[in-house]
Enzyme design. Structure first.
Site, PDB file in Angstrom:
ATOM      1  N   ASP A 185       0.816  -1.220   0.000  1.00 30.72           N
ATOM      2  CA  ASP A 185       0.000   0.000   0.000  1.00 30.72           C
ATOM      3  C   ASP A 185       0.842   1.258   0.000  1.00 30.72           C
ATOM      4  O   ASP A 185       0.484   2.259  -0.641  1.00 30.72           O
ATOM      5  CB  ASP A 185      -0.921   0.029   1.234  1.00 30.72           C
ATOM      6  CG  ASP A 185      -2.201  -0.752   1.023  1.00 30.72           C
ATOM      7  OD1 ASP A 185      -2.385  -1.326  -0.066  1.00 30.72           O
ATOM      8  OD2 ASP A 185      -3.020  -0.796   1.961  1.00 30.72           O
TER       9      ASP A 185
ATOM     10  N   HIS B  93      -6.024   8.172   6.482  1.00 32.04           N
ATOM     11  CA  HIS B  93      -5.695   6.905   7.148  1.00 32.04           C
ATOM     12  C   HIS B  93      -4.400   6.952   7.944  1.00 32.04           C
ATOM     13  O   HIS B  93      -4.196   6.090   8.815  1.00 32.04           O
ATOM     14  CB  HIS B  93      -5.584   5.778   6.112  1.00 32.04           C
ATOM     15  CG  HIS B  93      -6.862   5.438   5.433  1.00 32.04           C
ATOM     16  ND1 HIS B  93      -8.011   5.148   6.119  1.00 32.04           N
ATOM     17  CD2 HIS B  93      -7.171   5.350   4.108  1.00 32.04           C
ATOM     18  CE1 HIS B  93      -8.991   4.890   5.257  1.00 32.04           C
ATOM     19  NE2 HIS B  93      -8.506   5.015   4.033  1.00 32.04           N
TER      20      HIS B  93
ATOM     21  N   GLY C 160      -2.857   2.898   4.294  1.00 29.66           N
ATOM     22  CA  GLY C 160      -3.829   3.144   3.255  1.00 29.66           C
ATOM     23  C   GLY C 160      -3.480   4.251   2.273  1.00 29.66           C
ATOM     24  O   GLY C 160      -4.321   5.113   1.986  1.00 29.66           O
TER      25      GLY C 160
ATOM     26  N   ASP D 114     -15.742   9.774   2.245  1.00 24.83           N
ATOM     27  CA  ASP D 114     -14.983   8.770   1.517  1.00 24.83           C
ATOM     28  C   ASP D 114     -15.627   7.400   1.751  1.00 24.83           C
ATOM     29  O   ASP D 114     -16.207   7.158   2.809  1.00 24.83           O
ATOM     30  CB  ASP D 114     -13.543   8.767   2.053  1.00 24.83           C
ATOM     31  CG  ASP D 114     -12.547   8.067   1.170  1.00 24.83           C
ATOM     32  OD1 ASP D 114     -12.624   6.830   1.074  1.00 24.83           O
ATOM     33  OD2 ASP D 114     -11.679   8.739   0.584  1.00 24.83           O
TER      34      ASP D 114
ATOM     35  N   HIS E  44     -14.083   4.782   2.347  1.00 24.28           N
ATOM     36  CA  HIS E  44     -13.301   4.151   3.418  1.00 24.28           C
ATOM     37  C   HIS E  44     -13.436   4.974   4.697  1.00 24.28           C
ATOM     38  O   HIS E  44     -13.429   6.206   4.659  1.00 24.28           O
ATOM     39  CB  HIS E  44     -11.819   4.069   3.034  1.00 24.28           C
ATOM     40  CG  HIS E  44     -11.561   3.262   1.797  1.00 24.28           C
ATOM     41  ND1 HIS E  44     -11.657   3.802   0.530  1.00 24.28           N
ATOM     42  CD2 HIS E  44     -11.195   1.969   1.630  1.00 24.28           C
ATOM     43  CE1 HIS E  44     -11.370   2.864  -0.369  1.00 24.28           C
ATOM     44  NE2 HIS E  44     -11.080   1.746   0.272  1.00 24.28           N
TER      45      HIS E  44
ATOM     46  N   ASP F 228     -14.868   7.739  -3.953  1.00 28.15           N
ATOM     47  CA  ASP F 228     -14.748   6.326  -4.296  1.00 28.15           C
ATOM     48  C   ASP F 228     -15.988   5.514  -3.935  1.00 28.15           C
ATOM     49  O   ASP F 228     -15.948   4.279  -3.941  1.00 28.15           O
ATOM     50  CB  ASP F 228     -13.501   5.718  -3.644  1.00 28.15           C
ATOM     51  CG  ASP F 228     -13.339   6.097  -2.183  1.00 28.15           C
ATOM     52  OD1 ASP F 228     -14.209   6.800  -1.640  1.00 28.15           O
ATOM     53  OD2 ASP F 228     -12.325   5.692  -1.577  1.00 28.15           O
TER      54      ASP F 228
ATOM     55  N   TYR G  52     -10.463   6.290  -7.267  1.00 31.11           N
ATOM     56  CA  TYR G  52      -9.525   5.452  -8.012  1.00 31.11           C
ATOM     57  C   TYR G  52      -9.967   5.196  -9.449  1.00 31.11           C
ATOM     58  O   TYR G  52      -9.244   4.542 -10.189  1.00 31.11           O
ATOM     59  CB  TYR G  52      -9.275   4.156  -7.223  1.00 31.11           C
ATOM     60  CG  TYR G  52      -8.864   4.512  -5.820  1.00 31.11           C
ATOM     61  CD1 TYR G  52      -7.594   5.008  -5.556  1.00 31.11           C
ATOM     62  CD2 TYR G  52      -9.789   4.477  -4.763  1.00 31.11           C
ATOM     63  CE1 TYR G  52      -7.227   5.416  -4.292  1.00 31.11           C
ATOM     64  CE2 TYR G  52      -9.431   4.888  -3.490  1.00 31.11           C
ATOM     65  CZ  TYR G  52      -8.155   5.363  -3.253  1.00 31.11           C
ATOM     66  OH  TYR G  52      -7.808   5.793  -1.998  1.00 31.11           O
TER      67      TYR G  52
END
Length: 388
Positions: free
Chosen positions: A91, A133, A141, A169, A171, A258, A302
């Site tokens: 990552d 993150h 991340g 987000d 995430h 995302d 992404y």
């Protein structure tokens, strides 16, 4: 009050892990080109970022971690040592100039925060930011330093401000949450895909803060394949109630994009509609509760060709009071980038109605999300809400 501010430097593009890494800051180049094609960026909007100082980074990150990032691209550091700090991993691979690139991202968000708090503008945007993150002593991340956390700590130290952090987000905004988990002056609100299926695996409704910060952490974990209506219902049921009770001095919002159905790393099923609505609703909340003070940053995203440029153009358009509704994308932009894109580029700003087939489990997913949303919204009627 002067116009909004857009923090940018081509040096932001140097935050780049490698050619095949999913975190690809070419998305900044694509977005800036689309914003300019729409004629939305004037010279008065642009301000250059500054570098964050080590002292500013240390408001959140440990001195040991700052030092290891500073040395990370030197071959003298053993791989095992780097991996203890989350570096030299799949990552977070090390790249040349990693410290300077990561520090500039943080400085960009501090530049945006300073512009707002010094009264130079009401709203400011750093699209390179939103690296939510990164932890106190570890990369995570795709995030080396946590620009949002540093900016919040900076606002607490220098302006004694109460900050509402809103993270949309896909995430969970774990790094920011943990940085202020016991701080009653910072409320973190994260709407994200449930951690049952997605990194970082946190963000449960029961993560509500601790000690005097109990109630200042708000999480809305949405079921996989959540679509627009259910997503927006959750936002509207939770965020206005949270900000009304917390009464912040400033909003810092993270705009990862995302959750779109095209995104290759997540399992949500939203369309461009939510990226039209999110900035509009946060903008309204800022003018209702924080005298317009609104700092915005980027985040995940992404599908850099079909999603990110449109989503972040809509964000800047709203933030700078140059609102866009659905319309054709500028022909020059589509023609310029189609030769490089691996997909046919969209020709409209929003996704056409009926472009995606409804998810077969729509009713079940929406029902689950409604139950979660109701559970979260009940917290705002409790005596322990918002650290009170």
């Amino acid at each position: 009050m002067e116009s909004a501010r857009f923090v940018y430097s081509d040096d932001f593009l140097k935050y780049r892990f490698h050619d095949t890494h999913p975190f690809n800051n070419k998305r900044l180049e694509l977005t800036l080109a689309l914003i300019r094609s729409f004629g939305l960026l004037a010279a008065e909007h642009l301000i250059p970022p500054r570098m964050a100082t080590e002292e500013e980074l240390a408001l959140v990150h440990t001195p040991e971690y700052i030092d290891i990032v500073k040395q990370a691209d030197r071959e003298t550091i053993p791989v095992e040592r780097l991996q203890e700090y989350g570096l030299h991993t799949e990552d977070n691979p090390v790249f040349p100039g990693i410290y300077q690139a990561a520090t500039l991202v943080v400085g960009g968000t501090l530049t945006a925060a300073e512009a707002v708090m010094r009264g130079h503008c009401s709203h400011a945007l750093n699209l390179s930011g939103g690296l939510h993150h990164a932890l106190r002593g570890k990369a995570s991340g795709f995030c080396i330093f946590n620009d949002a956390s540093v900016a919040i700590a900076y606002l607490r130290k220098n302006y004694d401000a109460r900050i509402m952090y809103i993270d949309t987000d896909a995430h969970h905004g774990d790094g920011v949450q943990w940085a202020f988990y016991d701080d009653p002056h910072v409320m973190t609100v994260s709407l994200h895909e449930t951690g049952r299926y997605l990194f970082p695996g946190t963000g449960n409704v029961y993560e509500r803060g601790t000690d005097i910060g109990l109630g200042t952490c708000v999480n809305v974990p949405l079921d996989a394949f959540t679509e627009d209506e259910s997503w927006l219902h959750a936002f509207e049921k939770v965020v206005p109630s949270a900000i009304k009770q917390f009464r912040p001095d400033v909003i810092l919002s993270q705009h990862g994009c995302d959750a779109h159905r095209f995104d290759p790393l997540t399992h949500l099923s939203a369309t461009m509609r939510i990226y039209h609505e999110i900035p509009r609703r946060i903008h309204q909340l800022a003018h209702t509760y924080t005298a317009g003070r609104w700092i915005a940053v980027g985040g995940g995203g992404y599908d850099i060709w079909r999603v990110v440029p449109r989503a972040w153009t809509l964000l800047w358009a709203e933030l700078s009071d140059q609102r866009l509704d659905d319309q054709d994308l500028p022909t020059d932009w589509v023609q310029r980038w189609q030769t490089e894109s691996p997909h046919p580029l969209p020709t409209r700003l929003l996704d056409p109605e009926g472009m995606f087939q409804p998810i077969p489990r729509r009713e079940e997913i929406s029902r689950k999300n409604a139950i979660i949303t109701q559970q979260v919204s009940q917290y705002f009627n409790s005596d322990k809400a918002c650290g009170q």
